[in-house]
Design a protein around this motif. Structure first.
Motif, PDB file in Angstrom:
ATOM      1  N   GLN A 188      39.772  49.853  44.611  1.00 29.96           N
ATOM      2  CA  GLN A 188      40.507  48.621  44.341  1.00 29.96           C
ATOM      3  C   GLN A 188      40.078  47.503  45.287  1.00 29.96           C
ATOM      4  OE1 GLN A 188      44.776  48.651  43.509  1.00 29.96           O
ATOM      5  NE2 GLN A 188      45.070  46.961  44.946  1.00 29.96           N
ATOM      6  N   SER A 195      30.966  51.661  39.228  1.00 25.44           N
ATOM      7  CA  SER A 195      32.372  51.569  38.825  1.00 25.44           C
ATOM      8  C   SER A 195      32.522  51.001  37.419  1.00 25.44           C
ATOM      9  CB  SER A 195      33.144  50.690  39.821  1.00 25.44           C
ATOM     10  OG  SER A 195      33.080  51.224  41.129  1.00 25.44           O
ATOM     11  N   TYR A 196      31.618  50.087  37.039  1.00 21.18           N
ATOM     12  CA  TYR A 196      31.720  49.436  35.738  1.00 21.18           C
ATOM     13  C   TYR A 196      30.978  50.183  34.638  1.00 21.18           C
ATOM     14  CZ  TYR A 196      33.670  45.212  37.937  1.00 21.18           C
ATOM     15  OH  TYR A 196      34.464  44.312  38.612  1.00 21.18           O
ATOM     16  N   GLY A 233      36.445  36.834  35.664  1.00 22.67           N
ATOM     17  CA  GLY A 233      37.080  38.133  35.748  1.00 22.67           C
ATOM     18  C   GLY A 233      38.562  38.009  36.032  1.00 22.67           C
ATOM     19  N   LEU A 240      29.963  48.192  42.647  1.00 22.87           N
ATOM     20  CA  LEU A 240      30.508  47.705  41.382  1.00 22.87           C
ATOM     21  C   LEU A 240      29.808  48.319  40.167  1.00 22.87           C
ATOM     22  CD1 LEU A 240      31.175  43.888  41.890  1.00 22.87           C
ATOM     23  CD2 LEU A 240      32.850  45.709  41.561  1.00 22.87           C
ATOM     24  N   ASP A 286      38.179  41.702  31.445  1.00 28.69           N
ATOM     25  CA  ASP A 286      38.458  42.936  32.170  1.00 28.69           C
ATOM     26  C   ASP A 286      37.131  43.627  32.483  1.00 28.69           C
ATOM     27  OD1 ASP A 286      39.091  45.484  33.049  1.00 28.69           O
ATOM     28  OD2 ASP A 286      40.763  45.753  31.677  1.00 28.69           O
ATOM     29  N   ARG A 346      37.457  46.279  35.179  1.00 32.17           N
ATOM     30  CA  ARG A 346      38.132  45.920  36.420  1.00 32.17           C
ATOM     31  C   ARG A 346      39.476  46.613  36.593  1.00 32.17           C
ATOM     32  NH1 ARG A 346      34.575  42.266  34.888  1.00 32.17           N
ATOM     33  NH2 ARG A 346      33.630  40.803  36.366  1.00 32.17           N
ATOM     34  N   THR A 347      40.258  46.712  35.527  1.00 31.03           N
ATOM     35  CA  THR A 347      41.561  47.362  35.659  1.00 31.03           C
ATOM     36  C   THR A 347      41.408  48.837  36.019  1.00 31.03           C
ATOM     37  OG1 THR A 347      41.605  47.702  33.255  1.00 31.03           O
ATOM     38  CG2 THR A 347      42.800  45.803  34.125  1.00 31.03           C
ATOM     39  N   LEU A 376      37.869  44.592  44.260  1.00 31.40           N
ATOM     40  CA  LEU A 376      38.387  43.474  43.471  1.00 31.40           C
ATOM     41  C   LEU A 376      38.703  42.263  44.342  1.00 31.40           C
ATOM     42  CD1 LEU A 376      40.712  45.371  40.953  1.00 31.40           C
ATOM     43  CD2 LEU A 376      38.383  44.517  40.582  1.00 31.40           C
ATOM     44  N   GLU A 432      40.274  39.479  38.076  1.00 32.70           N
ATOM     45  CA  GLU A 432      40.604  39.622  39.498  1.00 32.70           C
ATOM     46  C   GLU A 432      40.499  38.306  40.251  1.00 32.70           C
ATOM     47  OE1 GLU A 432      36.119  39.859  39.719  1.00 32.70           O
ATOM     48  OE2 GLU A 432      37.721  40.151  38.251  1.00 32.70           O
TER      49      GLU A 432
END
Length: 468
Positions: free
Chosen positions: A300, A341-342, A233, A338, A288, A291-292, A303, A235
């Motif tokens: 954030q 979020s993903y 990733g 996560l 990515d 993640r961005t 990450l 990050e």
């Protein structure tokens, strides 16, 4: 989307319940001992600051990594989505006429569904981490833990699987079973064209990939094949080797309770003139995959995660249901943040609720991620977007109204406590409430003591009056 049904099945699985006890008897106790050897709060604060430094200038450090890696002969590629990343790896395999790939454990490659993509193009992909190998020969079962992928199985299950798959006599001693797996994997190591690994960290100042294992298979996957591809990733980049040293003081201690992992590889470029081993070609694919979207937002801090697994090892929910219940690559508290979020909050409705919010995950996280607060934030977002059932939202709205009107709250609690007393008198429960209207799911596993017909405020006022 089927969390509740899966959780019920796992709770009823007595064999799984026994297997999951390993989390507390091994990982939790080992970590507790290992962190006493260092100043854990100070080291955690230092690593948190270093991870934040990397994330605050992520583009700068990625550019630095690409420049330094290219200077040492590594090709760096970027993928916006996990599907793009899988296509890039497939293109590399096609370019180098790869027929067989050997892999180390990589959660990012699980996100990419890489084995499936390679199989579709006729490339054989062999998992070489012992846990992942066990899962692969068991009909490509997904991992249930990011560090110990086969923690949900016991020795007898694996012995049966080996005998059935390897067509050898059934072995029951762990050293013998391990040797058998090694004998099955050694020919694969020697005949593979390409090795695919994850990357625990990417070091910007040297263009290096750091890989940590306890089995040494990462060395076989990166030294023997002609081509090495590391997928990780975006990050995971760290500015300096000093940052890496700080991370390595906490990663093995938090993950398995070790002072240091058995094997630690720092890979910098392909084989050069005079080198006796190493790949002819090295690639790094930065993924990515959503993640961005976390950068600059409420999540954030996720990450910073270094994928140690400490949060799930200590989570009372994960300890009872295991990783497969969560439905995607990342389980436990970190996965419950996560995954929504993903893949989208609407596609992971139950995960923000899959926690007691006890805060144990917060206390053990080596990079200080406030997981319980992030889970609360996801719950708030679900209510705001009307993603929770209307009865639940109505109940919360009613509670909010009463909380803002103390007089109405006091009257409602007076009435409620008297009703509960009457329900208790007629329940035949011996001073315990066994059932309550509209609370079937909660009361199925809980009994409540029958109240005495007065609120705390009334009892407190009476006690003060008596003392006066």
């Amino acid at each position: 989307m089927h969390f509740k049904a899966r959780a019920g099945q796992k709770l009823a699985d007595q064999r799984l319940q026994e297997n999951l006890k390993k989390l507390s008897t091994k990982f939790v106790s080992a970590r507790a001992d290992a962190i006493t050897e260092i100043d854990f709060p100070a080291t955690r604060a230092e690593l948190k600051a270093r991870r934040n430094r990397a994330l605050e200038n992520l583009d700068v450090w990625l550019d630095t990594f690409e420049r330094e890696a290219a200077r040492r002969g590594t090709t760096v590629l970027y993928a916006e989505t996990t599907a793009d990343a899988a296509r890039l790896v497939a293109d590399i395999a096609r370019r180098h006429d790869v027929k067989k790939v050997i892999k180390t454990k990589s959660m990012v490659s699980e996100e990419m569904r890489l084995n499936e993509v390679l199989a579709q193009m006729g490339v054989q992909s062999i998992e070489t981490d012992l846990g992942e190998y066990i899962l692969q020969i068991n009909d490509n079962e997904p991992p249930s833990h990011i560090i110990a992928p086969v923690v949900h199985k016991d020795k007898d299950e694996i012995a049966d699987l080996f005998a059935r798959t390897h067509h050898r006599p059934r072995l029951t001693e762990i050293p013998d079973m391990t040797r058998e797996a090694r004998e099955m994997l050694r020919p694969q190591f020697l005949s593979a064209d390409m090795g695919v690994t994850g990357g625990n960290f990417a070091i910007a100042e040297t263009g290096s990939i750091a890989i940590v294992t306890n089995e040494g298979n990462e060395g076989m996957c990166t030294v023997l094949p002609r081509v090495h591809v590391a997928v990780t990733g975006i990050e995971k980049v760290l500015p300096t080797l000093e940052d890496l040293a700080t991370a390595m003081r906490l990663l093995p201690r938090s993950a398995t309770g070790q002072k240091t992992s058995n094997y630690f590889s720092l890979l910098t470029g392909p084989r050069g003139p005079g080198d006796e081993d190493g790949p002819e070609h090295m690639y790094v694919v930065f993924v990515d995959g959503g993640r961005t979207g976390l950068i600059g937002g409420a999540f954030q801090e996720m990450l910073r995660c270094i994928r140690c697994g400490a949060c799930m090892n200590h989570c009372p929910v994960y300890q009872k249901i295991g990783g497969h219940t969560y439905g995607w690559v990342y389980p436990g508290p970190m996965g419950s943040v996560l995954t929504p979020s993903y893949v989208g909050l609407g596609n992971a409705l139950d995960l923000p609720q899959a926690a007691t919010l006890c805060g144990e995950c917060d206390s053990v996280c080596p990079v200080g991620i406030p997981l319980s607060q992030l889970l609360r934030t996801l719950r708030e977002k679900q209510v705001e977007r009307h993603l929770r059932p209307w009865r639940e939202r109505a109940a919360l709205a009613a509670w909010g109204w009463f909380a803002r009107h103390p007089g109405a709250y006091a009257l409602a609690t007076k009435l409620a406590v008297r009703v509960l007393e009457r329900l208790g008198d007629g329940s035949g429960g011996g001073g315990m409430l066994r059932r309550l209207p509209m609370m079937g799911g909660w009361m199925d596993t809980r009994d409540l003591p029958v109240p005495k017909g007065r609120t705390f405020r009334e009892l407190y006022a009476a006690s003060r009056s008596h003392l006066g």
